[in-house]
Every structure is written in C-alpha cells, then in structure tokens.
Design an enzyme around this catalytic site. Structure first.
Site, PDB file in Angstrom:
ATOM      1  N   GLY A  73       0.812  -1.203   0.000  1.00  0.00           N
ATOM      2  CA  GLY A  73       0.000   0.000   0.000  1.00  0.00           C
ATOM      3  C   GLY A  73       0.851   1.261   0.000  1.00  0.00           C
ATOM      4  N   SER A  74       0.309   2.335  -0.582  1.00  0.00           N
ATOM      5  CA  SER A  74       0.967   3.635  -0.454  1.00  0.00           C
ATOM      6  C   SER A  74       0.749   4.167   0.955  1.00  0.00           C
ATOM      7  CB  SER A  74       0.414   4.610  -1.488  1.00  0.00           C
ATOM      8  OG  SER A  74       0.753   4.190  -2.784  1.00  0.00           O
ATOM      9  N   GLY A  75       1.470   5.233   1.277  1.00  0.00           N
ATOM     10  CA  GLY A  75       1.378   5.806   2.609  1.00  0.00           C
ATOM     11  C   GLY A  75       2.532   5.394   3.511  1.00  0.00           C
ATOM     12  N   HIS A  76       3.435   4.535   2.967  1.00  0.00           N
ATOM     13  CA  HIS A  76       4.597   4.076   3.731  1.00  0.00           C
ATOM     14  C   HIS A  76       5.902   4.634   3.152  1.00  0.00           C
ATOM     15  CE1 HIS A  76       1.785   1.396   5.593  1.00  0.00           C
ATOM     16  NE2 HIS A  76       1.586   0.704   4.494  1.00  0.00           N
ATOM     17  N   LYS A 124       5.448  -8.059   2.379  1.00  0.00           N
ATOM     18  CA  LYS A 124       5.199  -7.851   3.810  1.00  0.00           C
ATOM     19  C   LYS A 124       3.977  -8.684   4.220  1.00  0.00           C
ATOM     20  CE  LYS A 124       4.831  -3.257   3.765  1.00  0.00           C
ATOM     21  NZ  LYS A 124       4.802  -3.067   2.303  1.00  0.00           N
ATOM     22  N   ASP A 129      -1.802  -8.463   0.843  1.00  0.00           N
ATOM     23  CA  ASP A 129      -0.551  -8.506   0.074  1.00  0.00           C
ATOM     24  C   ASP A 129      -0.180  -9.947  -0.246  1.00  0.00           C
ATOM     25  OD1 ASP A 129      -0.707  -5.892   1.146  1.00  0.00           O
ATOM     26  OD2 ASP A 129       1.446  -5.638   0.967  1.00  0.00           O
ATOM     27  N   HIS A 238      -0.474   0.443   9.689  1.00  0.00           N
ATOM     28  CA  HIS A 238      -1.756   0.972   9.210  1.00  0.00           C
ATOM     29  C   HIS A 238      -2.598   1.424  10.388  1.00  0.00           C
ATOM     30  CE1 HIS A 238      -0.396  -2.413   6.659  1.00  0.00           C
ATOM     31  NE2 HIS A 238      -0.445  -1.474   5.755  1.00  0.00           N
TER      32      HIS A 238
END
Lengths: 351, 351
Positions: A73-76, A124, A129, A238
């Site tokens: 996911g984006s945001g990391h 991960k 995922d 998250h």
C-alpha cells in the site's frame, strides 16, 4: 479491500461537503496518481509506468540478473519506490493508500523485469498482500516465469492482528531488500537471492510505538484517538492496534522498553552485532529520532549487543503517524558485507 | 536569547507539574545533549565533541583544505549535522532548540578545522546567528585565522521579520553547503569558496507554507493555532508568522501559488534550468511531499523552467511543523557540476 475499511469506517464517514482533510493532496481519490507523478518528476533515474502503476529503474536491469520486486500500500513512503535502483529493487508496485497492489500490477512488474533469470518477490505479511502477490506469482509461473517469494514478518507486537495471520511485516523489509538486492546484483540465482532475504528476515525483529494516529486521506480523521499523556505500544503501520496503551514517558524509558520487547523474541544475544533501524512513522522529527537512537544504543550496550550498522530516519512510514519503530537484525559477516555493498536508489546510496 | 522567547513565551508558560510535552525526548533541558549522543551513536563517520558541542568529520579534513563550517539552532535536523562529511561541511555547530550557537562554540569549530587555508562560515540570516558568527569570526581573526562568511537569505516571504533584518535564510543553505563544500574539497581558496557560496545564495529563493505549527519542547504547546481549514503562508522555520493566513486548498493550487511567489522575486526566467528542493518542515509525510513536487514541476513547466536537479524530503525542518518549503536555485553549468560532485554525508551522498 482497503485496509482502512476494516476499521469499520465506510464511505458515509468520509469528509462531508467542502471540508478538506488537512493534508498536502489534491483529492483523496487521486493520491496514488499524484504520488506517481511526483516520483516521476523528481527521479529521472526511475521510470514510472502510470498505466500499470509501477516504478522501475529507468536504465533497466542487467540481462540475466534476477529481478527483485516489492510493493504494498501507499502511505509508507519511501517504501518501496525509494529503494528502486542498482543494488536494491528492480520494481516497486504501489497500491492505493494502505491497500494491497492488485495481482495484475505485480504480474506486470514481473513481466517488465524478468530477463530470464527469474524474479524474487519481497512481500510484507498482510493478508491482502500475501494473497495478491501469490496470485500474481501463480499467473507468472503459468507464463513461464521462475518466481520465489520472501515473506517479511518481523513485528513482534502481536501474533495475528487486524490484517494479518502471524507477525506483521515492517522495518525488516528495508534490510531484506538491501541484502537480497545486493546479492541479485552479483548474479546469484533466484533461490540464493530468496534464501538470503529469508535469512535477513529471520534475523530481524521490530516493534513500534505511536504518539498519534495516522489519518487516511479518504477517511479524513485519525484512525484512533490517543490522550495527550498516552502512547499506543505495538502499533502497526496501518494504525492496527497494538498490545496496550501506556503512559507517555521520557524517550530513554520508551526506547529501553522497545529494545527489551524486541530482544525478548529475538535470536540476538550478548556479544552479537546488530543492524539497528530507528524508523520514523511519518510525523516525527529527525531530532527526536536521534534522541531515541541514543537511548536505543545505550540500552543495547547494557545487553552486551554492539550496533554494527544503523539507519535513523523515515524509511517505513504510516502516513502522518507520530512515533517510531525499532528493527534489529542480527548481523553476520555475509549480511554486513551485503548491507555495505553498492546501492544507488533515491534513499540508500553506497559507493 | 532563545528565539521562542521572543514570541513572548516565558518560563511561566512551560509545562506545569508532571504534564509532559508529547515528544520523544527525555527532558526539554537535555534535548541538545541527547541529540548529540544519538548522532554520535548513529554515525561513526562523524566525531561529536560534546564539550564544545561540535559535529566534525571523524577522519578529519585534508590539510590545506579550506574548512567549511555552518551551524544554527537545533530543531532543523538534518541541518546541519547531516551535511558534515567529505564534499560538504567540516563542522556543524548546533545551538539549543531554535537558539543560535554561541561564539565560543563557533570559535572552537574554527580552531578544530582550520589547517592553515582558512575557513568559510555559512550563516543563515537570523540576527542572533549573524551576531554570534560575526563575533566568533572576529575572535578567530585575532588568533590569525582567515575567515570568510556566506550569509544565506533566500526566503522571499517577508522583508524584516521576527528575528531577522532582511530576508531569512532557509532551504538555500543546503545548496550553498553542497556547492561550496565541493569547491573547497578541490583545494579552492577561502575567497573562491565563499564566492561560489554567495553566488548559489544569490541564485536561490524560497517560500514556505505551514499546515500546523511547531511545538518547542521547553514551551510545550504549538507556537500558533491554525484552524482546520487554514494555512500560514510565508511562515519561517521557527514559526515566525508569514504574510497571511489562507484557505486550505488542493496541493496543486498551493504549489502553484508558492512557485509563483518565489518566481516573482527570483532571477529565474523562462528557458532557465533550476535546482528544485521541496522540503518537509518536519511532520509532513514523504507521500505528500511527492504530491507537492509533482505540482511544482507542472507549474514550473508552465513558466518554461526546467528542473535540472531536485531533492524531495526533510532537509531543513522546523521541529514538528507540518508543511513544506520550496527552494529554487537558478542553475548554471558550474553550479550543476558542483551539485553533482562527490559527497559522503549522512544525508547527501554522491559517488
């Protein structure tokens, strides 16, 4: 399904009317596209495939080299795009914010980078995922690609949590991508590259504490509320709940607790050397991360563990969460040598 | 006097009793010492002189090389310690949080690094820094050191502000330290090193917007309050007020306004090349900085300006302030060549 939906937050909870979430974005619906545009503008050494949502090396990779691919996911950020380049990844597959990349996206990355020697996927450990990368691996195998997967599961906070069966994958991803990428660059086989990645993961454990929660753009409010004098110990990237809420204390006490928590489930022993990552979760100033690192080093010294290499900064973030994670990897000569090997990525560079 | 005192915040406003400011620190009174301990533990390639509060290159500098020294208040990390190393600084002098280093500290840095070729001081334009570096330069000159000073004053937000006569110094400091450091490494004279630093500063302009204010540890509450739908345009890196408060808007509109504001007072013209720095102020996630960078690049293209080189990330921060600054430097072949020259510091590395 986006991970943030599993908090029970639905569309009706999204910001109403003209109210905007206080972030530097254009629209919650376009964050990934706008992120890719920014990466493309900032990094001529990378190639951004906006159709398939991939970040690749602009110069391509050496034919015959095993391709190393990761995503999530984006945001990391800077994970994973910040680690694409010689010595680390061949491709990154970013999903929407806190949402897994889709199988077609991963398959496109495999097809774009496999020059015949096969690919290694660094995944991960989050259920979405794992499923999506696995499906992509099966589709790729049907098309004749040799695919190996390294599952990263370093977070000792909880067994089985909001999005995960088993331990979650977090900061060790950087270590796995560095050492596996270095070995791939030398012409090792997919089996060897995956093997050293698995070894680096097995030698790593992490734990995180949050001082404040992240706000997902499409939700518009923090994932949880923390009183001014409380921290969340064992938080996920998250905003998954951790082990418990605790009192805010001086950094040295928090750092000692985090070190002790990691070591309680770690193969590290007195006399060992470690690679230590003190990682900011997105909204914590570097000044504070260095204060934490000093305390981590002092506590490790009390345990008889030497820091052989280290990173201090924002590597695996959780949007605008304040807090830090600690990742410790038991170092041996091979891992240290691969850690020190040349790399030329936006974030990690080694001569 | 600490800069934050000038907000009219005195000791009686400090956190009372057992309430702790929500930061990863041990005590507001020990932040600088704890920061230095963390830097020392994380960076064996640096030498931390805790007595004089200096960060130096562990390996020393080449005899006969002009020494490049900078410094300023803490709370702006990675500035300046993150830029100490071959190709950039010889020494950094960190003051207390948002407080100038003292003259004795700067004098100690000069004495520790001058191997006979003289020193060049890079000073951000804040009254306290200017006075203390000037006093140190005078004391050093009396002791036989050749000292030149480059004053960085790139912030177009305001003429004369809370702590400054003239424009404030901000993001251009990174550009000045990179190009002057590269030239110094090649054996140029102090006059030449200072000259290229002055040229880089003259070719640079910056502007910042804040989404939230920083909290100084010793104060314990934000320097100003911003409603959920307002930003502060033209803010300084100590939370100095800017030009005005504005409505929060999409990143592309904010970025376009910032680009236009910088260009209105910049020698950059259509057809020029620029070095562009989109800098996080401490609490803004990298994801958002990339969204901003994409919008900055698009707006510059509309102005006919090409981005020749760029940086996206946290380089000159303001504790936990959310927001970003844009620095644009008009590039010419000499500046680009020095920008690309080898560097080996914690933050900037070039082969």
């Amino acid at each position: 399904m986006p991970r943030w939906r599993r908090f029970g937050i639905g569309p009706s909870d999204r910001p109403q009317g003209r109210r905007r979430v206080k972030k530097l974005i254009n629209d919650p619906a376009t964050v990934l596209a706008d992120l890719l545009a920014g990466i493309a503008a900032a990094h001529p050494e990378l190639a951004v495939d906006t159709e398939h949502r991939l970040i690749l090396r602009a110069a391509g990779s050496r034919p015959g080299k095993v391709a190393l691919i990761s995503g999530g996911g984006s945001g990391h950020e800077p994970l994973h795009a910040g680690f694409v380049g010689p010595g680390m990844l061949d491709a990154a597959c970013p999903g929407e914010v806190f949402t897994s990349p889709v199988p077609d996206q991963v398959l496109a990355a495999i097809r774009a980078t496999d020059s015949g020697a096969g690919v290694v996927l660094v995944v991960k450990n989050y259920t979405g995922d794992v499923l999506n990368f696995q499906l992509a691996a099966e589709l790729a195998a049907e098309q004749g690609h040799q695919v190996r997967t390294v599952l990263v599961n370093d977070d000792v906070a909880v067994e089985d949590s909001t999005f995960t069966a088993g331990r979650r994958g977090t900061g060790a991803t950087v270590v796995v991508e560095k050492v596996a990428g270095a070995l791939a660059e030398r012409g090792a086989s997919a089996v060897e590259v995956a093997s050293v990645g698995e070894r680096a993961n097995a030698a790593s454990r992490s734990f995180a504490i949050a001082l404040s929660a992240a706000t997902v753009p499409a939700v518009g409010r923090p994932g949880f509320d923390l009183p001014a004098d409380r921290i969340e110990a064992g938080v996920g990237i998250h905003g998954e709940p951790g082990r418990r809420r605790e009192a805010l204390r001086p950094a040295r006490e928090l750092a000692a607790e985090v070190v002790d928590t990691v070591l309680a489930e770690h193969p590290l022993r007195a006399g060992d050397q470690a690679i230590a990552l003190v990682n900011g979760l997105g909204a914590t100033p570097l000044m504070e991360l260095y204060v934490v690192f000093g305390a981590v080093a002092a506590r490790l010294a009390e345990h008889g563990i030497t820091i052989a290499r280290s990173l201090v900064g924002n590597y695996v973030t959780s949007l605008d969460m304040a807090g830090f994670s600690l990742t410790l990897t038991r170092a041996d000569p091979e891992l240290l040598e691969l850690w020190d090997a040349p790399a030329d990525t936006p974030v990690l560079r080694r001569p």
